[in-house]
Design a protein around this motif. Structure first.
Motif, PDB file in Angstrom:
ATOM      1  N   ALA A   1      35.489  46.966  33.929  1.00 39.41           N
ATOM      2  CA  ALA A   1      35.948  46.345  35.169  1.00 39.41           C
ATOM      3  C   ALA A   1      34.819  45.569  35.840  1.00 39.41           C
ATOM      4  O   ALA A   1      35.041  44.506  36.416  1.00 39.41           O
ATOM      5  N   ASP A   2      33.589  46.081  35.750  1.00 35.63           N
ATOM      6  CA  ASP A   2      32.450  45.364  36.326  1.00 35.63           C
ATOM      7  C   ASP A   2      32.297  43.997  35.677  1.00 35.63           C
ATOM      8  O   ASP A   2      32.059  42.990  36.351  1.00 35.63           O
ATOM      9  N   GLN A   3      32.446  43.956  34.355  1.00 36.72           N
ATOM     10  CA  GLN A   3      32.394  42.683  33.639  1.00 36.72           C
ATOM     11  C   GLN A   3      33.528  41.764  34.075  1.00 36.72           C
ATOM     12  O   GLN A   3      33.338  40.563  34.257  1.00 36.72           O
ATOM     13  N   LEU A   4      34.701  42.344  34.239  1.00 38.00           N
ATOM     14  CA  LEU A   4      35.871  41.555  34.610  1.00 38.00           C
ATOM     15  C   LEU A   4      35.711  40.947  35.997  1.00 38.00           C
ATOM     16  O   LEU A   4      35.981  39.750  36.197  1.00 38.00           O
ATOM     17  N   TYR A   5      35.258  41.736  36.972  1.00 33.57           N
ATOM     18  CA  TYR A   5      35.085  41.212  38.321  1.00 33.57           C
ATOM     19  C   TYR A   5      33.971  40.159  38.361  1.00 33.57           C
ATOM     20  O   TYR A   5      34.069  39.168  39.097  1.00 33.57           O
ATOM     21  N   ARG A   6      32.926  40.353  37.573  1.00 29.83           N
ATOM     22  CA  ARG A   6      31.864  39.351  37.491  1.00 29.83           C
ATOM     23  C   ARG A   6      32.399  38.058  36.869  1.00 29.83           C
ATOM     24  O   ARG A   6      32.030  36.955  37.292  1.00 29.83           O
ATOM     25  N   PHE A   7      33.256  38.200  35.885  1.00 28.44           N
ATOM     26  CA  PHE A   7      33.911  37.066  35.227  1.00 28.44           C
ATOM     27  C   PHE A   7      34.701  36.246  36.253  1.00 28.44           C
ATOM     28  O   PHE A   7      34.607  35.011  36.302  1.00 28.44           O
ATOM     29  N   ILE A   8      35.448  36.943  37.100  1.00 25.63           N
ATOM     30  CA  ILE A   8      36.247  36.270  38.129  1.00 25.63           C
ATOM     31  C   ILE A   8      35.355  35.617  39.176  1.00 25.63           C
ATOM     32  O   ILE A   8      35.575  34.473  39.581  1.00 25.63           O
TER      33      ILE A   8
ATOM     34  N   GLY B   1      55.024  53.490  32.461  1.00 24.29           N
ATOM     35  CA  GLY B   1      55.469  52.274  33.119  1.00 24.29           C
ATOM     36  C   GLY B   1      54.716  51.115  32.510  1.00 24.29           C
ATOM     37  O   GLY B   1      53.618  51.275  31.958  1.00 24.29           O
ATOM     38  N   SER B   2      55.287  49.938  32.574  1.00 23.72           N
ATOM     39  CA  SER B   2      54.729  48.780  31.886  1.00 23.72           C
ATOM     40  C   SER B   2      53.259  48.542  32.224  1.00 23.72           C
ATOM     41  O   SER B   2      52.904  48.274  33.360  1.00 23.72           O
ATOM     42  N   ALA B   3      52.402  48.694  31.212  1.00 25.55           N
ATOM     43  CA  ALA B   3      50.967  48.380  31.256  1.00 25.55           C
ATOM     44  C   ALA B   3      50.152  49.226  32.232  1.00 25.55           C
ATOM     45  O   ALA B   3      48.980  48.930  32.472  1.00 25.55           O
ATOM     46  N   LYS B   4      50.733  50.272  32.796  1.00 23.76           N
ATOM     47  CA  LYS B   4      49.983  51.078  33.774  1.00 23.76           C
ATOM     48  C   LYS B   4      48.770  51.749  33.134  1.00 23.76           C
ATOM     49  O   LYS B   4      47.669  51.753  33.717  1.00 23.76           O
ATOM     50  N   ALA B   5      48.945  52.305  31.946  1.00 21.25           N
ATOM     51  CA  ALA B   5      47.814  52.947  31.274  1.00 21.25           C
ATOM     52  C   ALA B   5      46.746  51.919  30.927  1.00 21.25           C
ATOM     53  O   ALA B   5      45.549  52.187  31.045  1.00 21.25           O
ATOM     54  N   GLY B   6      47.180  50.725  30.504  1.00 21.80           N
ATOM     55  CA  GLY B   6      46.225  49.677  30.191  1.00 21.80           C
ATOM     56  C   GLY B   6      45.442  49.240  31.414  1.00 21.80           C
ATOM     57  O   GLY B   6      44.239  48.961  31.340  1.00 21.80           O
ATOM     58  N   ALA B   7      46.110  49.169  32.556  1.00 27.60           N
ATOM     59  CA  ALA B   7      45.435  48.807  33.802  1.00 27.60           C
ATOM     60  C   ALA B   7      44.385  49.847  34.165  1.00 27.60           C
ATOM     61  O   ALA B   7      43.265  49.513  34.570  1.00 27.60           O
ATOM     62  N   ASN B   8      44.717  51.122  34.001  1.00 27.31           N
ATOM     63  CA  ASN B   8      43.757  52.184  34.307  1.00 27.31           C
ATOM     64  C   ASN B   8      42.570  52.155  33.349  1.00 27.31           C
ATOM     65  O   ASN B   8      41.435  52.437  33.748  1.00 27.31           O
ATOM     66  N   ARG B   9      42.833  51.799  32.093  1.00 28.55           N
ATOM     67  CA  ARG B   9      41.743  51.709  31.114  1.00 28.55           C
ATOM     68  C   ARG B   9      40.761  50.621  31.520  1.00 28.55           C
ATOM     69  O   ARG B   9      39.547  50.834  31.511  1.00 28.55           O
ATOM     70  N   LEU B  10      41.263  49.451  31.868  1.00 27.92           N
ATOM     71  CA  LEU B  10      40.375  48.364  32.271  1.00 27.92           C
ATOM     72  C   LEU B  10      39.636  48.700  33.553  1.00 27.92           C
ATOM     73  O   LEU B  10      38.482  48.310  33.741  1.00 27.92           O
ATOM     74  N   ARG B  11      40.295  49.403  34.445  1.00 30.20           N
ATOM     75  CA  ARG B  11      39.676  49.704  35.739  1.00 30.20           C
ATOM     76  C   ARG B  11      38.570  50.758  35.619  1.00 30.20           C
ATOM     77  O   ARG B  11      37.552  50.677  36.311  1.00 30.20           O
TER      78      ARG B  11
END
Length: 276
Positions: free
Chosen positions: A89-96, A67-77
């Motif tokens: 994901a820790d970096q991403l949430y800190r970024f936000i 499904g569209s970008a589902k694997a990519g979402a799991n990779r980032l998570r």
């Protein structure tokens, strides 16, 4: 030395619009527009902390096999960063949490929704409450669309705009919300910053092909409550110069600057004003 607006565009695993996005960031005034393979982030050689503006470009992450970008979402998570106790994901949430900006286009928007970054009701960036699924037409749509801007939206990218004209190219672009209360909250908070409409930019439409995918309530782009996290199916990076317009040889009064650039300029201006 003046402080720099630093933007990063993540590439790899099927993205194919990263150069156009980086170009749009530069044209909008960002001094840095690095294209970084996700492997560099996972190896710990590049960190999101060093940037102000994260861009998730369009393409076909992992062939959209799950499904569209589902694997990519799991990779980032879930993917760990080598040599570190934290995940990407820790970096991403800190970024936000630092008040920085994130924009996802097409496949990037799909990734954000499936990761839970949008619409992020109650500030919850970890729970998926919507999805993007197959177009009602049952086929890949490659066409230009008119988009009505909600002037009451908190979206910083669309400030000062009433309507824009951008291309779409996707097979799974239908924004879908299963729970009525979630949709009601998105609408009540004006998080649906962009909706498909006719050429007069007057009212949202469900009519095909003006609405190319059958998105719920004609939703084409969504932001979070802060307006800093934004995703859309149409491609703003694909219209940053008049020659990108499909009728540029026939419409002599087109401005040199394409409408898509406005979104990136709003982002860069926000960073200069609020983050530097």
């Amino acid at each position: 030395m003046a402080k720099e607006v630093r933007s990063i565009v993540i590439t790899g695993n099927g993205t194919n619009c990263e150069r156009e996005v980086a170009n749009a960031c530069r044209l909008a005034g960002a001094e840095v527009a690095d294209i970084v393979h996700i492997a560099e982030l996972l190896a710990g050689r590049v960190r999101l902390d060093d940037y102000h503006f994260l861009n998730l470009a369009g393409g076909f992450l992992d062939g959209d096999d799950l499904g569209s970008a589902k694997a990519g979402a799991n990779r980032l998570r879930h993917a760990p960063v080598k040599g570190s106790a934290e995940s990407l994901a820790d970096q991403l949430y800190r970024f936000i949490e630092a008040g920085k900006l994130v924009m996802g286009v097409c496949n990037g928007f799909q990734l954000m929704v499936k990761m839970g970054l949008l619409p992020a009701l109650d500030g919850d960036y970890r729970s998926q409450t919507a999805t993007l699924t197959h177009n009602d037409s049952g086929r890949f749509e490659d066409r230009w669309t008119y988009l009505k801007v909600d002037p009451a939206s908190p979206c910083i990218y669309t400030r000062g705009l009433t309507g824009i004209y951008l291309p779409v190219r996707h097979g799974e672009g239908k924004f879908l919300v299963r729970e009525p209360q979630v949709l009601e909250r998105i609408e009540a908070a004006h998080l649906a910053a962009l909706k498909y409409c006719a050429a007069d930019y007057n009212a949202p439409t469900m009519d095909y092909p003006l609405n190319p995918n059958g998105s719920t309530n004609a939703i084409a782009g969504v932001c979070d409550a802060t307006g800093r996290i934004f995703g859309l199916m149409p491609h703003p990076e694909a219209y940053v110069h008049r020659t990108h317009h499909p009728r540029w040889t026939r419409e002599e009064d087109l401005p040199e600057e394409g409408m898509g650039l406005w979104l990136y300029r709003n982002a860069v201006d926000f960073i200069r004003r609020e983050l530097l």
